[in-house]
Design a protein around this motif. Structure first.
Motif, short mmCIF file in Angstrom:
data_model
loop_
_atom_site.label_atom_id
_atom_site.label_comp_id
_atom_site.label_asym_id
_atom_site.label_seq_id
_atom_site.Cartn_x
_atom_site.Cartn_y
_atom_site.Cartn_z
N GLY A 126 0.81 -1.22 0.00
CA GLY A 126 0.00 0.00 0.00
C GLY A 126 0.84 1.26 0.00
N GLN A 127 1.93 1.25 0.75
CA GLN A 127 2.77 2.44 0.81
C GLN A 127 3.48 2.70 -0.54
OE1 GLN A 127 5.02 3.15 4.65
NE2 GLN A 127 4.37 1.02 5.00
N THR A 155 0.97 4.08 -2.94
CA THR A 155 0.64 5.47 -2.64
C THR A 155 1.68 6.42 -3.24
OG1 THR A 155 -0.51 4.87 -0.59
CG2 THR A 155 0.27 7.15 -0.79
N GLY A 185 0.85 8.99 -6.28
CA GLY A 185 1.07 10.43 -6.11
C GLY A 185 1.91 11.03 -7.22
#
Length: 529
Positions: free
Chosen positions: A468-469, A472, A476
């Protein structure tokens, strides 16, 4: 659009094949200086024996990638200069094999039964049977110098005449000779035992002038000599003297050291025990069409960046070998790309392990493909199947190959280990059904990746939230994720994340990914070539 210069017109099929992709200019045979003036704008040239591609021409050829020789011989091409420049030289060693073979036998029959002389007597209105008494081929010994493509076909056909076939060829095995029904002997034995001698060797420093006065002296009295190979193999002055004395009963010659043959250079011009032809051994409709098409296909393969079985200055590839290794060329080049992105240091050596079906064949061309993939992204000069090994040698890169019956994970695999001053990395690939390429291991991580496009490799701690990180950070930066998988390693608590993305990764993203707690490293991998 890439341009190809052809020094004389070729078969329609070959011209049409090339014109689909390239600008084709049908020109003429040019002298060295004339060729130097125009060659700079061309990516490929197709020529026959009349045009010489010298060192000077090659040095003037700024864009040249391939020289195509529509025929077997390459003695008019400076092979060393072409190789240094990374220019592939292709020829057509098989297309005119049967034509050359049949012409050699035609010459042999002509000098056996005095056919040209008997024909001429009829044309002159004479009926002179007694002057043209010949001999039979039955039970005679024929010595074949060069038992390659043409020589082996000659042997097969002469055996049908119930001739004993002996051969001199230091480059074939006893087993191969036995398969052909040819008894291998040394050159002196061949010269001394043969009723007929037929030449089928290329022109090299080793074969130039190999039949001279000393060799003729070792021959049987009344021997008949056939040369449909290369003119400079035979000392024609010595042969002419032997024909005049009767040491050599007759000779059939199709090839000449200097062509076209001018009367002042022809020592046989008044002789009646010769059959002479103007280098027409390959001049059949079938052979000319085959030669043109084959050289066009070879030139196209080079311009596509593909390996070519008929490249004379690259690793040799037989048809049988090519059938096995052909599907692996692309994946080998791709794992070279992957390894250079993993490297992170100066390369000192590579080790390649082949398993399964690849362990049973010659793999040097595949290792060359790996080097091509490895070196192309980091060098300004073009790297191809001709110069890849030379470039690696110049950079003192050690190359090792090993072969085993079965791979660790799959039967047929290629494993590349790249050694650098910063450590070593390993990539393992396989093919499913000899079609679908997969990367199945990166270093000590098991993965299942299609080697295409761009992806991120990130070893990380095995804990929740890592995927998930990473997603992200990429989201972005407006980077779309095409695929993602996690592979386990032998080290407890460490996995690897492989994330396929739809475009190249800006270098500014790497620090953001490394800042994620638990990410141990980030590598951007480019698989395309």
């Amino acid at each position: 659009m890439e341009k190809i210069y052809i020094t004389q017109d070729i078969a329609k099929e070959a011209k049409e094949l090339l014109e689909k992709e390239y600008t084709v200019v049908i020109g003429k045979n040019l002298a060295e200086d004339e060729l130097c003036e125009i060659i700079g704008e061309y990516d490929g040239i197709i020529t026959r024996s009349q045009t010489r591609i010298t060192k000077k021409v090659i040095e003037a050829a700024d864009n040249l990638k391939v020289i195509g020789r529509a025929g077997v011989g390459i003695d008019g091409i400076d092979l060393e200069a072409a190789t240094r420049r990374g220019i592939t030289v292709v020829n057509t060693p098989e297309s005119n094999t049967i034509a050359a073979c049949e012409h050699a036998i035609a010459l042999m029959l002509s000098v056996t039964r005095c056919i040209p002389q008997a024909h001429q007597s009829i044309q002159e209105g004479r009926w002179d049977r007694k002057s043209f008494t010949g001999i039979q081929l039955l039970d005679k010994t024929v010595g074949i110098i060069g038992v390659g493509r043409v020589g082996s076909n000659v042997a097969k056909r002469l055996q049908a005449f119930n001739m004993r076939t002996i051969g001199y060829d230091p480059y074939i095995t006893e087993e191969r000779a036995k398969e052909l029904g040819v008894e291998l002997v040394d050159l002196d034995t061949l010269l001394g035992e043969s009723d007929y001698i037929t030449l089928h060797t290329p022109l090299t420093e080793e074969t130039r002038g190999m039949i001279g006065a000393a060799e003729i002296a070792k021959m049987k009295d009344g021997v008949r000599l056939i040369n449909a190979a290369r003119g400079a193999i035979v000392d024609v002055k010595a042969l002419a003297e032997a024909l005049a004395s009767g040491k050599v009963a007759a000779a059939g010659i199709d090839v000449w050291a200097s062509e076209p043959l001018l009367p002042e250079n022809n020592p046989f011009i008044t002789m009646t025990n010769v059959a002479l032809t103007p280098h027409i051994g390959a001049s059949t409709k079938e052979a000319q069409a085959g030669v043109a098409t084959d050289v066009a296909l070879g030139v196209r393969q080079v311009l596509h960046g593909e390996p070519v079985a008929t490249a004379v200055n690259a690793s040799p590839i037989t048809k049988a070998m090519l059938r096995v290794i052909q599907p692996y060329f692309d994946v080998c080049e791709r794992i070279g790309h992957i390894a250079i992105d993993l490297a992170g240091g100066r390369i000192s050596g590579i080790a390649v392990e082949y398993t399964g079906e690849l362990a049973e064949t010659e793999t040097a061309p595949l290792t060359t493909a790996i080097l091509k993939g490895l070196l192309s992204p980091v060098l300004q000069q073009p790297v191809n199947f001709v110069n890849a090994r030379g470039i690696a040698k110049e950079r003192h890169i050690d190359i090792r190959e090993t072969k085993t019956a079965r791979g660790r994970y799959y039967t047929n695999t290629v494993t590349l280990t790249i050694e650098t001053n910063a450590g070593s990395h390993q990539v393992t690939a396989t093919l499913f059904d000899r079609k679908e390429a997969k990367i199945v291991a990166l270093d000590h991580f098991r993965v299942d990746l299609e080697p295409k496009g761009c992806f991120i490799v990130a070893p990380h701690e095995d804990k929740p939230g890592m995927i998930g990180q990473v997603a992200t950070v990429l989201g972005g930066a407006h980077i779309n994720i095409n695929s993602m998988q996690v592979g386990a390693s032998n080290a407890k608590g460490v996995n690897v994340m492989a994330v396929g993305v739809d475009k190249d990764i800006p270098t500014a993203i790497i620090p953001a990914l490394l800042n994620i707690e638990g990410i141990q490293d980030v590598k951007i991998i480019h698989c395309e070539h």
